[in-house]
Write a protein that holds these residues in place. Structure first.
Motif, PDB file in Angstrom:
ATOM      1  N   ARG A   1       0.833  -1.210   0.000  1.00 17.66           N
ATOM      2  CA  ARG A   1       0.000   0.000   0.000  1.00 17.66           C
ATOM      3  C   ARG A   1       0.869   1.262   0.000  1.00 17.66           C
ATOM      4  N   ARG A   2       2.001   1.230   0.692  1.00 22.51           N
ATOM      5  CA  ARG A   2       2.835   2.425   0.832  1.00 22.51           C
ATOM      6  C   ARG A   2       3.595   2.763  -0.452  1.00 22.51           C
TER       7      ARG A   2
ATOM      8  N   TRP B   1      -2.134 -10.971  -5.893  1.00 14.23           N
ATOM      9  CA  TRP B   1      -1.976 -10.671  -7.319  1.00 14.23           C
ATOM     10  C   TRP B   1      -2.539  -9.282  -7.652  1.00 14.23           C
ATOM     11  N   LYS B   2      -3.652  -8.923  -7.001  1.00 15.07           N
ATOM     12  CA  LYS B   2      -4.212  -7.585  -7.217  1.00 15.07           C
ATOM     13  C   LYS B   2      -3.242  -6.520  -6.727  1.00 15.07           C
ATOM     14  N   ARG B   3      -2.632  -6.748  -5.560  1.00 15.38           N
ATOM     15  CA  ARG B   3      -1.681  -5.774  -5.029  1.00 15.38           C
ATOM     16  C   ARG B   3      -0.439  -5.681  -5.920  1.00 15.38           C
ATOM     17  N   ALA B   4      -0.030  -6.813  -6.510  1.00  9.16           N
ATOM     18  CA  ALA B   4       1.120  -6.794  -7.417  1.00  9.16           C
ATOM     19  C   ALA B   4       0.844  -5.937  -8.637  1.00  9.16           C
ATOM     20  N   VAL B   5      -0.357  -6.054  -9.180  1.00  7.74           N
ATOM     21  CA  VAL B   5      -0.722  -5.237 -10.336  1.00  7.74           C
ATOM     22  C   VAL B   5      -0.783  -3.764  -9.948  1.00  7.74           C
ATOM     23  N   GLN B   6      -1.281  -3.479  -8.762  1.00  5.96           N
ATOM     24  CA  GLN B   6      -1.408  -2.087  -8.328  1.00  5.96           C
ATOM     25  C   GLN B   6      -0.059  -1.388  -8.203  1.00  5.96           C
ATOM     26  N   ILE B   7       0.992  -2.115  -7.838  1.00  6.40           N
ATOM     27  CA  ILE B   7       2.308  -1.483  -7.710  1.00  6.40           C
ATOM     28  C   ILE B   7       3.189  -1.721  -8.943  1.00  6.40           C
TER      29      ILE B   7
END
Length: 367
Positions: free
Chosen positions: A71-72, A95-101
């Protein structure tokens, strides 16, 4: 587990080794990542979030983001070489967090430790284009393959390329002897028998004898005549990792260790004297090698038996012809002077080797 999202990480800036960047506040995860960096020979830069200095985020050749920090770093500039590291194998949201960053990979510990060590080590060594790796094998005994392998390696080094000569034949007497360096300090094959996983390319190179401006991995005069296939794989991969050229003198017998080498060759030269029995023997060698190696080429050595020339030998064997290996005394008898073949850079053998490298390097896009 390691999963790919987009790209592989970029090379270090300017081709120089760089420091990986770790972003996490998870103390346990940080300890693991620091341990893996140490195993790979890298000293990382550590932050709890995106570094205040934009240069650190943009210049790092590899960024390891703990899942706790995803998130940071969400607002950080998108770039290649970002790995999201977590522990929860059942967390589908990773996987969603990986795409977001904009992460290239998702990696779960401890399963992905070896993959991550390899990737960090690539960064530490500044990996670029792998070495052009050429094997030389005789169509029959006494074909002159070892001498040609030495001549190719010596010529490559004389042309200013980083060069490593590998003796893959434990029963051949040692290429260090052929080069006049049997007493030279450095490690031989038996020292690597216990190698597992990744071998550092720089450490390997520095540990080997240096003879005539090239490094040589040969056999000693002890009783060890075999190295486990996994060790052969690791050592040759390390030899290739630092670029330049690697020349391998291959035995005519094929075992699991030789198969590991064949799998990493870019091409191989089959040296065949122009006589009918040699052509018949070479056909069997070509058939065996061809099951693993896709690019096998022919180098014919005279004198020619009646009715044979280099093109006819190539036709009989069904192999592309590189050319005729010049007949010099070094191809017909062992060296005792300690002067390696083609060392002077003059004569037909040296010209053959120089022409071979010029053509092959251009063909490989390495020139």
């Amino acid at each position: 587990m390691a999963g790919t999202v987009t790209h592989d990480p970029p090379p270090a800036v300017g081709g120089r080794p760089g420091r990986p960047l770790i972003v996490t506040e998870d103390a346990e995860l940080l300890d693991d990542l620091l341990r893996l960096c140490a195993a790979a020979g890298a000293t990382p830069e550590v932050h709890h979030g995106v570094p205040e200095s934009r240069g650190s985020w943009e210049a790092a050749p590899l960024i390891l983001v703990g899942d706790d920090a995803a998130r940071r770093v969400r607002g950080a500039a998108r770039r290649r070489g970002v790995v999201l590291v977590g522990r929860d194998q059942d967390d589908s949201g990773v996987w969603k967090r990986a795409v977001q960053i904009g992460a290239d990979h998702v990696l779960m510990l401890p399963d992905g430790e070896q993959w991550l060590v390899d990737r960090i080590a690539d960064v530490a060594e500044g990996v670029g284009r792998p070495a052009l790796t050429v094997g030389v094998i005789g169509g029959r005994g006494g074909a002159g393959a070892s001498t040609l392998a030495c001549a190719l390696a010596v010529t490559s080094a004389r042309e200013g390329l980083r060069t490593l000569l590998v003796d893959a034949d434990p029963l051949g007497g040692g290429l260090d002897v052929l080069l006049g360096g049997e007493t030279a300090e450095g490690l031989r094959w038996p020292a690597f028998a216990a190698s597992r996983g990744r071998v550092g390319g720089g450490a390997l190179e520095e540990s080997l004898p240096q003879l005539h401006s090239l490094r040589v991995l040969s056999w000693d005069r002890g009783d060890c005549v075999a190295v486990p296939p996994q060790a052969v794989r690791a050592v040759l991969a390390a030899a290739r990792r630092r670029g330049g050229t690697v020349v391998v003198d291959l035995p005519r017998r094929l075992d699991d260790g030789v198969a590991e080498i064949l799998a990493q060759l870019d091409l191989a030269l089959l040296v065949v004297p122009a006589e009918l029995r040699a052509v018949a023997a070479a056909g069997r060698v070509a058939s065996a090698v061809g099951m693993v190696l896709r690019d096998l080429r022919l180098a014919v050595r005279g004198p020619y038996a009646p009715g044979l020339d280099d093109r006819e030998v190539a036709r009989l064997l069904g192999l592309p012809l590189v050319g005729e290996v010049p007949v010099e005394s070094g191809l017909l008898r062992p060296h005792h002077s300690g002067k390696p073949p083609a060392a002077a850079g003059r004569g037909p053998l040296a010209r053959f080797c120089k022409d071979f490298w010029e053509r092959t390097l251009v063909e490989a896009g390495a020139a």
